[in-house]
Each structure stands twice: as structure tokens, then as C-alpha cells.
Design an enzyme around this catalytic site. Structure first.
Site, PDB file in Angstrom:
ATOM      1  CG  ASP A 154      -7.093   3.016  -1.316  1.00 58.80           C
ATOM      2  OD1 ASP A 154      -7.647   3.818  -0.556  1.00 58.80           O
ATOM      3  OD2 ASP A 154      -7.031   1.802  -1.074  1.00 58.80           O
TER       4      ASP A 154
ATOM      5  CE  LYS B  12      -4.576   0.226   0.098  1.00 60.79           C
ATOM      6  NZ  LYS B  12      -5.480  -0.707  -0.616  1.00 60.79           N
TER       7      LYS B  12
END
Length: 449
Positions: free
Chosen positions: A162, A122
Site C-alpha cells: 500500500d 489492513k
């Protein structure tokens, strides 16, 4: 386990979200650890919760007025035992190391559930995209990529979208990556269709959540058709959850953003949803505009002084928290149960506090974590990579059929594994053990590296 958590908190002080994510996983996988003492000897818990790679860097950029700003950029490679790191980039003021480590760990587990050869990671920045022009977004994305390009690639680390990152941002990021690396490769997922994206990639995570809820209801001989549903959020996941619920015959009566939520007792149809999509993705306006457009709907602003969310206090059959972590607390959980909720399918990562999760399990509410419900979205990211490698483009029907097959398989595996460990219908235990065992098996095979 307590000694392990104490060491983790000492090693990563103040990282509350990360601690919560780790605690949730180890509470679930305890039966697997008890059955496999060799995991303890190999220090698997210590290794799986320690990122393999953390990059922190400055991102200087210039706004349209000529003023220079500096944000912090991050990329975390959490675990690559199953394949290259893969996971989203989040641009939001709340981004910090704790948030990204928690999201990276969730992504590791989610990708493992797909059975695809993908690790988890991430990244992102504390940059706020709200109110930024296209030029300012381009300036920031290009500056961010000037550092990240050295650490990524189709066989190393594949970023995706995201919160705060959509097709526009992916385009700017990929453009700079292509220039700096002098190559056109499948180094990102979530690309536009015209240059390597996959049909249904933007919709995949939201559709996956709705399909998973359909599978959960089927265990009680029910379906989404005719069900009234609460959906929080108005981002990519929430909008596509709502879209698929409507297509399957359900009724969506709420959506929200950081300012408040709208309630439409009649339910949204595809026309109303198209208005919200234009509002949030094109105009980048507030959800409150919906109540101005549709007189039957109401808008309620959130009170920052309250610990509860009034969105969860409407009668409904199913709830889909798709906004943020810990948005459903203990009091919200009781509100949902008192208002008739029977199924909760998470769209956001860790939207329910540990207390809320315990209440749902105690009250026999079907409740599935985002790592399971949204795993279909991760699978379609893998399908996009496969199409890029083969220089092919599959039809929407092909991708949707593969997505539904993946969701059915994940749902079945979660139930079977939970039942095998004495926790029937506990999707948390089933999902965590399924992902954990697959990752750990690969780590044990590959030695201490």
C-alpha cells in the site's frame, strides 16, 4: 440507521474517516436491508462494522546514526466470512486506527466484489519511509514483522503493498517472516517475480481502474482513446492508471504528490512517464522535477490554506483521483463539472467527500468508487496466491486477460444490481450492495461467530 450511526460514533469516538466509510456503505445498502429484515435481527450492520481482530504494537528500530526510534504498528482483520484476511500495509505518518479501519472495511467490500475467497484487512504504521536508507527500511520492517508474524499466514492473513510499501519493503518483511516461521509460503502478495510474485501485480490496481473507466465510457458508446484525463497522485496506482490510459489512446495531463502538481498540456507519453517512475520510485524525489526536465510543463505547489485543489480546475473528459481520501470536495466537484468532466473513476480509497459524490450523481456524471474500480487489483493478488499454491507462474498475457474479464464482470454486476434496486448507473449502490450481500450471506450461513 441514525441510531446505528450514533452507537457507532459512541463506540468509536473520533474515528472520522471510519464513520464516513460506514455511512457511505449503509446509505447505499438500505434497499437490501429493507428487503431482508433477517439481517437486522442478526445485527449484521453491527457485526460487519466491528473488526474481528485489532492488533496494536510498538515497533522499535535504530537508524543509521545509532539513534533509537519507536513507531506504532497496526493490523486489522476486519471480516473473514469469505476467506482469510487480505489487504495492504501502509507506512505513512497519517496512519492511525480510524484510517486503517476505514481502509479495512473498503478492502472487505472490494475483495467481495472479485468473487474470490478472500476476506479483508489492513495494517501499517505511522512510520515515514521518506528519506530512509535501505538499511533503515530493513531495520524497521524486520522489527514490524517480529510481532506481526504470529498473526498471519496464507490461510489466516495475507498482507500486501500500500502507500509507503513496495517490493523493497515486501522483500524485507517476507525475509523476516520466512526466518521466524521457518517456511516459504504465499504469505504476502506483491512479491518480486524472482521469488513468487505475479506478473502484472504491481500494475494491476492501476490497470483495473483504467479498464473500469473504459467500461463506464462504453455505456455511452465512447472509449478512452482521444480523451483528456486528469490523474492525481504519483504512487503505484496513479502511475499505472496513467500508463494504461496512454496505452489505450488517452491523454494524461496531470500528476501530483503531496507538494503540488504538474500540468503538461501536450500530455505525457511513455517516455515522460518512465521519467516520473524513475523520479518517484528510484530517486524518491519530488514531482516538481518534471517541470525542470520538460520545459513545456508547469508545476503548481499546493496551498495548505486552501480547501480546494487546483489540479481539478483544468479542462478534461475524465478524472482519476488516486492520491488520498477526501481530495475532491464540493467546490472541486463543481470545478470538474464546469471543466467538462463526464467520468470519474476513483483510484484512491474514498477520495471524494459525500457532498462531492451527491453532486456527481445529481449532475449525471458517471462516478465509480475505488472498491469497484480497483477490485481487479485485489483479484490479481488472489491470482498471485493461486500461483504460489500451485507452484506455477502465468504469463503476462494470461494475467491481463483474467484481469480484464474480472473488471468486465464487476462492472456488469454493479450496473445490474443498481438497476434492480431502482438506481440505474449508480455504481456506488451497485458495488456496495453486490459486496454487502455476498459477505452477509456467508456470515448468515456461518452463524454468530
Amino acid at each position: 440507521m441514525q441510531q446505528f450511526m450514533d452507537r457507532l460514533r459512541f463506540r468509536a469516538p473520533g474515528e472520522i474517516e471510519f464513520h464516513q466509510a460506514v455511512q457511505e456503505i449503509i446509505d447505499s445498502v438500505r434497499p437490501a436491508l429493507d428487503k431482508n429484515p433477517e439481517f437486522g435481527k442478526a445485527k449484521i450492520l453491527e457485526r460487519i462494522t466491528a473488526p474481528e481482530l485489532v492488533i496494536i504494537f510498538s515497533v522499535p528500530w535504530m537508524d543509521d546514526r545509532g539513534e533509537v526510534h519507536v513507531n506504532t504498528g497496526y493490523r486489522i482483520g476486519m471480516n473473514s466470512a469469505l476467506g482469510p484476511y487480505q489487504g495492504g500495509l501502509r507506512f505513512h505518518p497519517s496512519v492511525n486506527l480510524s484510517i486503517l479501519k476505514f481502509l479495512a472495511l473498503q478492502q472487505v467490500m472490494r475483495n467481495a466484489l472479485t468473487t474470490m475467497p478472500l476476506g479483508g484487512g489492513k495494517g501499517g504504521s505511522d512510520f515515514d519511509p521518506k528519506g530512509k536508507s535501505d538499511n533503515e527500511m530493513m531495520q524497521f520492517c524486520q522489527s514490524y514483522m517480529r510481532t506481526l508474524f504470529r498473526h498471519m499466514g496464507p490461510n489466516t492473513d495475507i498482507p500486501s503493498a500500500d502507500v509507503g510499501v513496495g517490493p523493497r519493503e515486501i522483500g524485507y518483511l517476507f525475509g523476516m517472516y520466512k526466518k521466524l516461521r521457518n517456511e516459504f509460503s504465499g504469505a504476502f502478495t506483491g512479491k518480486n517475480l524472482s521469488w513468487g510474485g505475479s506478473l502484472m501485480r504491481p500494475e494491476a490496481t492501476g490497470y483495473s481502474v483504467a479498464y473500469f473507466a473504459q467500461e463506464m465510457l462504453a455505456t455511452r458508446n465512447q472509449e478512452l482513446a482521444g480523451k483528456t484525463c486528469l490523474v492525481s497522485g504519483a504512487g503505484n496506482v496513479a502511475l499505472h492508471v496513467a500508463e494504461k490510459i496512454i496505452s489505450l489512446g488517452g491523454k494524461v495531463i496531470t500528476l501530483s504528490d503531496s507538494g503540488g502538481y504538474i500540468y503538461d498540456e501536450e500530455g505525457l507519453d511513455h517516455g515522460k512517464l518512465a521519467f516520473v517512475k524513475n523520479l518517484k520510485t528510484i530517486q524518491r524525489a519530488r514531482i516538481s522535477e518534471y517541470a525542470h526536465e520538460y520545459s513545456n510543463a508547469s508545476y503548481t505547489p499546493f496551498d495548505p490554506q486552501r480547501n480546494t485543489n487546483p489540479l481539478w480546475n483544468h479542462w478534461a473528459d475524465c478524472a482519476f483521483p488516486c492520491a488520498a481520501e477526501n481530495e475532491i470536495g464540493e467546490e472541486d466537484a463543481y470545478h470538474l463539472i464546469n471543466q467538462g468532466i463526464k467520468v470519474i473513476a476513483e483510484g484512491a480509497d474514498m477520495p471524494c467527500t459525500p457532498e462531492a459524490v451527491r453532486i456527481f450523481h445529481d449532475k449525471n456524471i458517471l462516478h465509480a468508487p475505488a472498491k469497484a474500480t480497483g477490485a481487479g487489483g485485489a483479484a490479481v493478488a488472489g491470482l498471485e496466491m493461486a500461483q504460489n499454491s500451485m507452484r506455477l507462474s502465468w504469463t503476462r498475457e494470461e494475467v491481463d486477460a483474467r484481469l480484464q474479464t474480472v473488471v468486465k464482470t464487476i462492472h456488469r454486476n454493479c450496473l445490474n444490481i443498481a438497476a434492480a434496486h431502482g438506481a440505474p448507473a449508480n455504481y456506488h449502490i451497485g458495488a456496495n450492495i453486490a459486496g454487502f450481500v455476498r459477505i452477509v450471506s456467508a456470515m448468515m450461513d456461518q452463524g454468530i461467530v
